[in-house]
Design a protein around this motif. Sequence first.
Motif, PDB file in Angstrom:
ATOM      1  N   ILE A 182     -31.016  94.032 121.675  1.00  0.00           N
ATOM      2  CA  ILE A 182     -29.495  94.539 122.065  1.00  0.00           C
ATOM      3  C   ILE A 182     -29.892  95.625 122.459  1.00  0.00           C
ATOM      4  O   ILE A 182     -28.940  96.032 123.502  1.00  0.00           O
ATOM      5  N   HIS A 183     -30.435  96.779 122.061  1.00  0.00           N
ATOM      6  CA  HIS A 183     -30.416  98.031 122.677  1.00  0.00           C
ATOM      7  C   HIS A 183     -31.064  97.972 124.057  1.00  0.00           C
ATOM      8  O   HIS A 183     -30.442  98.676 125.167  1.00  0.00           O
ATOM      9  N   GLN A 184     -32.025  97.234 124.292  1.00  0.00           N
ATOM     10  CA  GLN A 184     -32.576  96.958 125.651  1.00  0.00           C
ATOM     11  C   GLN A 184     -31.504  96.465 126.643  1.00  0.00           C
ATOM     12  O   GLN A 184     -31.329  96.615 127.774  1.00  0.00           O
ATOM     13  N   ARG A 185     -30.737  95.528 126.016  1.00  0.00           N
ATOM     14  CA  ARG A 185     -29.763  94.853 126.870  1.00  0.00           C
ATOM     15  C   ARG A 185     -28.607  95.583 127.364  1.00  0.00           C
ATOM     16  O   ARG A 185     -28.058  95.918 128.472  1.00  0.00           O
ATOM     17  N   LEU A 186     -28.046  96.822 126.401  1.00  0.00           N
ATOM     18  CA  LEU A 186     -27.087  97.571 126.690  1.00  0.00           C
ATOM     19  C   LEU A 186     -27.717  98.887 127.417  1.00  0.00           C
ATOM     20  O   LEU A 186     -26.793  99.698 128.083  1.00  0.00           O
ATOM     21  N   GLY A 187     -29.025  99.126 127.635  1.00  0.00           N
ATOM     22  CA  GLY A 187     -29.388 100.317 128.384  1.00  0.00           C
ATOM     23  C   GLY A 187     -29.510 101.454 127.668  1.00  0.00           C
ATOM     24  O   GLY A 187     -29.647 101.727 126.645  1.00  0.00           O
ATOM     25  N   ASP A 188     -28.758 102.551 128.358  1.00  0.00           N
ATOM     26  CA  ASP A 188     -28.786 103.866 127.917  1.00  0.00           C
ATOM     27  C   ASP A 188     -27.748 104.203 126.744  1.00  0.00           C
ATOM     28  O   ASP A 188     -26.748 104.925 126.659  1.00  0.00           O
ATOM     29  N   VAL A 189     -28.379 103.911 125.424  1.00  0.00           N
ATOM     30  CA  VAL A 189     -27.788 104.151 124.220  1.00  0.00           C
ATOM     31  C   VAL A 189     -28.533 104.834 123.147  1.00  0.00           C
ATOM     32  O   VAL A 189     -29.867 105.081 123.374  1.00  0.00           O
ATOM     33  N   ALA A 190     -27.825 105.680 122.285  1.00  0.00           N
ATOM     34  CA  ALA A 190     -28.628 106.049 121.206  1.00  0.00           C
ATOM     35  C   ALA A 190     -29.317 105.400 120.205  1.00  0.00           C
ATOM     36  O   ALA A 190     -30.197 105.814 119.575  1.00  0.00           O
ATOM     37  N   GLY A 191     -28.856 104.306 119.911  1.00  0.00           N
ATOM     38  CA  GLY A 191     -29.483 103.326 119.048  1.00  0.00           C
ATOM     39  C   GLY A 191     -28.356 102.427 118.643  1.00  0.00           C
ATOM     40  O   GLY A 191     -27.474 102.514 119.015  1.00  0.00           O
ATOM     41  N   VAL A 192     -29.117 101.433 118.028  1.00  0.00           N
ATOM     42  CA  VAL A 192     -28.313 100.010 117.571  1.00  0.00           C
ATOM     43  C   VAL A 192     -28.593  99.761 116.181  1.00  0.00           C
ATOM     44  O   VAL A 192     -29.792  99.684 115.816  1.00  0.00           O
ATOM     45  N   VAL A 193     -27.515  99.376 115.405  1.00  0.00           N
ATOM     46  CA  VAL A 193     -27.939  98.955 113.994  1.00  0.00           C
ATOM     47  C   VAL A 193     -27.151  97.462 113.874  1.00  0.00           C
ATOM     48  O   VAL A 193     -25.986  97.134 114.550  1.00  0.00           O
ATOM     49  N   VAL A 194     -27.915  96.332 113.507  1.00  0.00           N
ATOM     50  CA  VAL A 194     -27.406  95.203 113.428  1.00  0.00           C
ATOM     51  C   VAL A 194     -27.523  94.824 111.712  1.00  0.00           C
ATOM     52  O   VAL A 194     -28.411  94.706 111.156  1.00  0.00           O
ATOM     53  N   SER A 195     -26.286  94.352 111.057  1.00  0.00           N
ATOM     54  CA  SER A 195     -26.523  93.969 109.768  1.00  0.00           C
ATOM     55  C   SER A 195     -25.752  92.665 109.481  1.00  0.00           C
ATOM     56  O   SER A 195     -24.737  92.133 110.569  1.00  0.00           O
ATOM     57  N   ALA A 196     -26.375  91.916 108.651  1.00  0.00           N
ATOM     58  CA  ALA A 196     -25.964  90.698 108.351  1.00  0.00           C
ATOM     59  C   ALA A 196     -25.719  90.203 106.951  1.00  0.00           C
ATOM     60  O   ALA A 196     -26.364  90.595 106.182  1.00  0.00           O
ATOM     61  N   ALA A 197     -24.931  89.606 106.860  1.00  0.00           N
ATOM     62  CA  ALA A 197     -24.573  89.188 105.276  1.00  0.00           C
ATOM     63  C   ALA A 197     -25.172  87.778 104.977  1.00  0.00           C
ATOM     64  O   ALA A 197     -24.727  86.800 105.714  1.00  0.00           O
ATOM     65  N   ASP A 198     -25.852  87.515 104.035  1.00  0.00           N
ATOM     66  CA  ASP A 198     -26.350  86.018 103.745  1.00  0.00           C
ATOM     67  C   ASP A 198     -25.364  85.406 102.885  1.00  0.00           C
ATOM     68  O   ASP A 198     -24.213  85.710 102.489  1.00  0.00           O
TER      69      ASP A 198
END
Length: 239
Positions: free
Chosen positions: A6-22
């Motif tokens: 996702i970070h690569q898709r969005l380009g110039d960002v400081a970071g990405v966090v993905v959170s998911a609940a099972d």
Amino acid sequence: MTAASIHQRLGDVAGVVVSAADRAGRVTSGSSTALAARLSRVQVTTGPGPRLAALERGETVYVPDLASDDRWGAYGPKVAALGAASSISVPVVAHDGATAVFEVYAGRTDGFDEDQRRAAAVVAHELVSSYTLALDVGRQAVDLDDLHAAIERRRHLDLALGILMQRAQVSKATATALLRTQSQQRDVPLLTAAAQVIASIPGTTGQDTTARFRSRAPLPPPRRAQPADVDDRLRSEGP
């Protein structure tokens, strides 16, 4: 889709966090940068934040200036002090509820242009398909496990009934009634009573549900027996 992709898709960002609940409610998360991992931990320790807000509302939460935002108490100033000036939290809504959220951080105030916001929306749509498929596959796996367990229980019962039918020379209906009576008299579940019947055969255990008994000679036709006659046969031949 990972935080790094996702970070690569969005380009110039400081970071990405993905959170998911099972399905059990456990939350797992992944981060694209060390800074994003630190920012994620801050939200966990401080309590409510844009991540939880996005999950609860099922809509994107944009924070253009984290340092001056006081909606979640100390959260905004804390993450700003670490190097995040703005953030966008996008929920992934599947099966009528948000099951995941990805957060994108920028190092400058109001740090997301229109292209990045559109890209975030596209990513969310793609993730919906992925999570829906994963949930469906998981649900089908559980259903198959339940079906397999039901088949095993049925085979266990049928084996016990076959033993009773041969031992007492009775019909399947009578053998079923006998097994239920044993279950009630011994105050054990029906499957436990069935296991006890199977274990009464020399060389077997209550867990033995293989087809070894199927190779025996065909059972003689059932005859109608009186209850007292059946009880006498069972007492003389075993439990």
